[in-house]
Design an enzyme around this catalytic site. Structure first.
Site, PDB file in Angstrom:
ATOM      1  CG  ASP A   1      -1.905   1.120   1.258  1.00  0.00           C
ATOM      2  OD1 ASP A   1      -1.988   1.861   0.253  1.00  0.00           O
ATOM      3  OD2 ASP A   1      -2.602   1.295   2.286  1.00  0.00           O
TER       4      ASP A   1
ATOM      5  CB  CYS B   1      -3.763   6.450  -3.194  1.00  0.00           C
ATOM      6  SG  CYS B   1      -2.009   6.851  -3.006  1.00  0.00           S
TER       7      CYS B   1
END
EC number: 2.1.1.190
Length: 462
Positions: free
Chosen positions: A388, A415
């Site tokens: 992540d 993201c």
């Protein structure tokens, strides 16, 4: 190289334009004799008058002056400062159109950058109510016409747009910010002057635990001392019984970085608590903790599903932060290893493991690419690796280590669809196959989109 004469429009020219697409950050796209113009606030299917603001050899920028034909997806932004504030980009667009735009952005990046056409890209998961979702607010403080003001910066400037509420923040955080602003004004606590590097109060930060209703107030100051500090603290506590932590963060530097290195507790605890699913988290002033708790659970449950754990697996969580994903996965794994470069975050992760009675999680401080290489040299062979990373994506050396470790599954939480696609291409070239991609709208009304990806190791040819 194109000459100016080859560009069909000129700066300050006014043209009639028809918009045929929208970029990933919400700008309308029109073509003038095949020359693309990017125009904020315009939507596909609309026609209107545009003033050309800037031209490059391949594209230009314009300002929408008037609409002749409006899209059915156009909405009147409910926020009174939407057109001044840079916090949101998409309030002029229906939520259904926002979701279509974000899903298309993920798909386009995977196909254009990653050259990945075979993956199962699932329909984006949006919110039932795409407002009032942020559990953390941090606003700069300044002075205007002799009054203390606080709000977000006007886009591409450091001019503060004073505001009483933000429609993507949780209402409780708005209330606390307004009260702190009022108290600081009444107590004549000088706001920070960025140009002169003078004054005391730089930012107000508020964190809110949705599951626990606990509130943290962080006063970010230039100086060690806060005038009338005791009265300020007393005023906050009396106004909000759910405040469990008031801390001061000291940042004496001339910098755009919000938080400084020193944090001291003024009242209460150094943390507040919140829950995601059944996992309880201690959150400090400097903790990285997802700002949309409703969609965070959706995101992490999808990561858990894609990890395919049976209870017998060894898992590595790179970029583990305060342990949110690692602890979410721990109940389904044999052993979890987390790595994070920020020592305070690793301390939080260890505290959170202890808080939940989780004994099969181990956390290390360091760069993921360095620590994982050390683990590889020591013989660690995980069944699944979860990453992540920040917006810049994974370090190339980390991807190399993943390929050396050859876990059966890689779960990538992203993201930034562009760096996601770049990294997936590297992993695909190294022997993995992108199977499923689940976009998740973590930040409604803004241009940002997250995605969770499941990759599996291809069967090796004999």
């Amino acid at each position: 190289m194109a000459k100016k004469a080859d560009i069909p429009v000129a700066k300050n020219q006014t043209i009639e334009a028809e918009f045929e697409d929208v970029t990933h950050d919400g700008q309308g796209v029109a073509k003038a004799d095949g020359y693309p113009l990017f125009v904020p606030g315009a939507l596909p299917g609309e026609r209107g008058t545009v003033r050309v603001l800037k031209t490059n050899k391949s594209y230009g920028y314009g300002k929408l002056l008037e609409l002749a034909v409006e899209s059915p997806d156009r909405r009147i932004p409910p926020c009174p400062v939407y057109h001044q504030c840079g916090g949101c980009q998409l309030q002029h667009m229906s939520y259904a159109a926002q979701l279509r735009m974000k899903e298309k952005h993920v798909r386009d990046c995977l196909q254009r950058i990653g050259k990945i056409a075979h993956a199962d890209i699932r329909p984006i998961i949006g919110m039932g109510d795409p407002w009032r979702y942020r559990n953390k607010v941090q606003v700069p403080v300044g002075m205007k016409d002799g009054e203390l003001v606080a709000g977000f910066y006007r886009e591409r400037t450091h001019k503060i747009i004073n505001m009483d509420r933000c429609l993507i923040q949780m209402e409780k955080t708005d209330e606390v910010v307004q009260k702190v602003k009022e108290l600081c004004g009444n107590l004549q606590i000088p706001p920070y002057d960025e140009e002169r590097h003078e004054g005391v109060l730089r930012h107000i930060m508020v964190r809110y635990g949705l599951a626990t209703r606990e509130i943290m107030v962080v006063l970010i100051t230039r100086t060690d001392e806060i005038p009338n500090r005791k009265k300020l603290v007393r005023g906050i506590v009396e106004a909000f019984p759910d405040v469990k932590s008031i801390v001061q963060n000291i940042n004496p530097k001339r910098t755009n970085v919000i938080l400084g290195e020193e944090t001291r507790v003024l009242w209460g605890r150094d943390v507040i608590y919140d829950k995601i699913g059944d996992i309880r988290f201690a959150i400090s002033a400097q903790s990285f903790y997802q700002v949309n708790p409703v969609q965070t659970r959706v995101l992490y449950e999808k990561a858990l599903e894609y990890a395919g754990l049976t209870g017998e697996e060894t898992v590595i969580d790179a970029y583990c932060g305060i342990g949110t994903i690692a602890l979410f996965l721990a109940g389904r794994a044999k052993k979890i290893y987390g790595v994070e470069v920020v020592p305070e975050a690793v301390a939080d992760a260890k505290r959170n493991a202890e808080l939940n009675g989780i004994r099969n999680a181990e956390f290390a401080v360091g760069k993921a690419e360095t620590v994982m290489e050390q683990w590889y040299e020591a013989g660690l062979r995980p069944d699944c690796i979860v990453v992540d990373p920040p917006r810049k994506g994974c370090e190339p050396s980390l991807l190399e280590t993943i390929l050396k470790m050859s876990p059966q599954r890689v779960v990538y939480v992203s993201c930034n669809p562009a760096t996601l696609a770049r990294d997936l291409r590297i992993l695909e070239d190294g022997g993995y196959r992108t199977e499923a991609v689940q976009p998740v709208d973590m930040f409604p009304q803004t241009k940002h989109v997250e995605a969770v990806v499941r990759m599996t190791l291809k069967e090796q040819e004999i």
